[in-house]
Design a protein around this motif. Structure first.
Motif, mmCIF file in Angstrom:
data_model
loop_
_atom_site.group_PDB
_atom_site.id
_atom_site.type_symbol
_atom_site.label_atom_id
_atom_site.label_comp_id
_atom_site.label_asym_id
_atom_site.label_seq_id
_atom_site.Cartn_x
_atom_site.Cartn_y
_atom_site.Cartn_z
ATOM 1 N N ALA A 194 0.850 -1.191 0.000
ATOM 2 C CA ALA A 194 0.000 0.000 0.000
ATOM 3 C C ALA A 194 0.885 1.240 0.000
ATOM 4 N N GLU A 247 -0.400 -2.642 -6.178
ATOM 5 C CA GLU A 247 -0.866 -1.729 -5.144
ATOM 6 C C GLU A 247 -2.171 -2.222 -4.527
ATOM 7 N N VAL A 248 -2.229 -2.192 -3.211
ATOM 8 C CA VAL A 248 -3.452 -2.557 -2.488
ATOM 9 C C VAL A 248 -3.990 -1.300 -1.799
ATOM 10 N N PRO A 249 -5.272 -1.268 -1.474
ATOM 11 C CA PRO A 249 -5.849 -0.084 -0.826
ATOM 12 C C PRO A 249 -5.158 0.236 0.499
ATOM 13 N N ARG A 250 -5.121 1.517 0.833
ATOM 14 C CA ARG A 250 -4.470 1.966 2.067
ATOM 15 C C ARG A 250 -5.084 1.343 3.308
ATOM 16 N N ASN A 253 -3.029 -1.118 5.096
ATOM 17 C CA ASN A 253 -1.836 -0.642 5.807
ATOM 18 C C ASN A 253 -2.094 0.825 6.127
ATOM 19 N N CYS A 272 -7.565 7.087 6.495
ATOM 20 C CA CYS A 272 -8.182 5.772 6.417
ATOM 21 C C CYS A 272 -9.647 5.878 6.842
#
Length: 332
Positions: A194, A247-250, A253, A272
């Motif tokens: 992330a 990339e993964v969503p924030r 993390n 977040c």
């Protein structure tokens, strides 16, 4: 402001209780300490790189090459890291049951700390202590004092598992949606990360990847030509996996900074949501910092501006932590 003060105070009260995570009915630690890894060789040299470039052994786990493991780094003597790893272990058992759990520890960790980690369900894998030599000629005592117990984290890239979900010990899992990340499909030479808040780089506090010796060696080769912040794991990961990051969503993390994130000039407006899966408490003080000075500080009027500004105590995550404590105080 009054609500913010109460939330910040409650979060650091969490630290005082957190130090009480003394596990009863301790399992017996091994009779002998692990030895140093081969003969001493000057760090940053080709001989040293070759000497440490082999797959690590993990205790008590059968057929690791067929499994996905949850891994953290506990350091050697930083109690905040170790208490964080204990609490992280609780959240792993709740949201990722059945996965092997491995904590990397530096050779020479005291027996009582080893027992604490094992009783939180972590298997221990010991790695050599990298210090001044690894840090390089421009390493001063201030920089070493801040980062010396973190250089060894990159050993996580030479573990024997099929895949690794790495979580820094200052993270905490709040949702079983973490299963979405651990089951994510991607090419073997890629890594899932992330973004680091509002920074133009990925954060290495939560990583899904396939360990490979070639990657580990590449990181050490970069270390041999770099200095100071350039040798820290996040810089190395971003460089080695450039162009191969999924990339993964924030929310997987959550670096939710109150104020200005280190390295930036203005406050980060990306926060977040209440759907945060993993909270990452970057900066200081850590939630596990059970220090009387900090507890006294946050009980003073206006304390959040002193104790919590420009670090990762955004309100959504603070509310979640406090909520967990209020609902499940027996967990501590």
């Amino acid at each position: 402001m009054a609500l913010l003060w109460l939330l910040c105070a409650a979060l650091l009260d969490f630290a005082a209780v957190g130090r009480g995570v003394t596990i009863h009915h301790e399992r017996q630690a091994p009779a002998s300490e692990p030895g140093q890894e081969g003969h001493y060789l000057q760090a940053r040299s080709p001989g040293w790189i070759q000497n440490v470039s082999h797959v690590l052994h993990v205790e008590g786990i059968q057929n690791p090459e067929e499994q996905t493991a949850v891994v953290t780094f506990a350091g050697k003597k930083n109690v905040e890291y170790m208490d964080g790893a204990v609490m992280l272990g609780m959240s792993v058992q709740k949201h990722l049951p059945g996965y092997p759990m491995v904590a990397l520890a530096i050779i020479g960790m005291r027996r009582k700390f080893q027992s604490l980690l094992r009783n939180a369900s972590w298997s221990l894998t010991f790695v050599p202590n990298w210090d001044w030599d690894y840090c390089g000629p421009d390493c001063d005592s201030d920089f070493l004092g801040r980062w010396h117990d973190s250089f060894e984290k990159i050993n996580a890239f030479r573990l024997p598992f099929k895949r690794v979900l790495f979580l820094d010990s200052d993270t905490y899992i709040f949702s079983s949606r973490i299963q979405e990340l651990v089951k994510r499909e991607m090419p073997d030479d890629h890594i899932a990360l992330a973004m680091d808040g509002c920074k133009d780089e990925f954060n290495s506090g939560v990583m899904l990847y396939r360990p490979r010796l070639s990657v580990f060696k590449q990181m050490l080769e970069l270390v041999s030509t770099r200095k100071r912040e350039q040798i820290l794991d996040q810089n190395l990961v971003n460089e080695v996996y450039r162009g191969r990051v999924q990339e993964v969503p924030r929310e997987f993390n959550c670096v939710d900074t109150m104020g200005v994130q280190p390295g930036l000039r203005r406050a980060c407006q990306t926060h977040c949501s209440a759907r945060a899966v993993v909270a990452h408490f970057t900066g200081h003080p850590k939630p596990t910092a059970a220090k009387r000075r900090l507890l006294e500080l946050v009980r003073r009027p206006g304390a959040p501006a002193i104790a919590c500004t420009n670090t990762n105590f955004g309100l959504p995550i603070v509310r979640k932590v406090v909520g967990v404590l209020l609902r499940h105080p027996q967990a501590l």
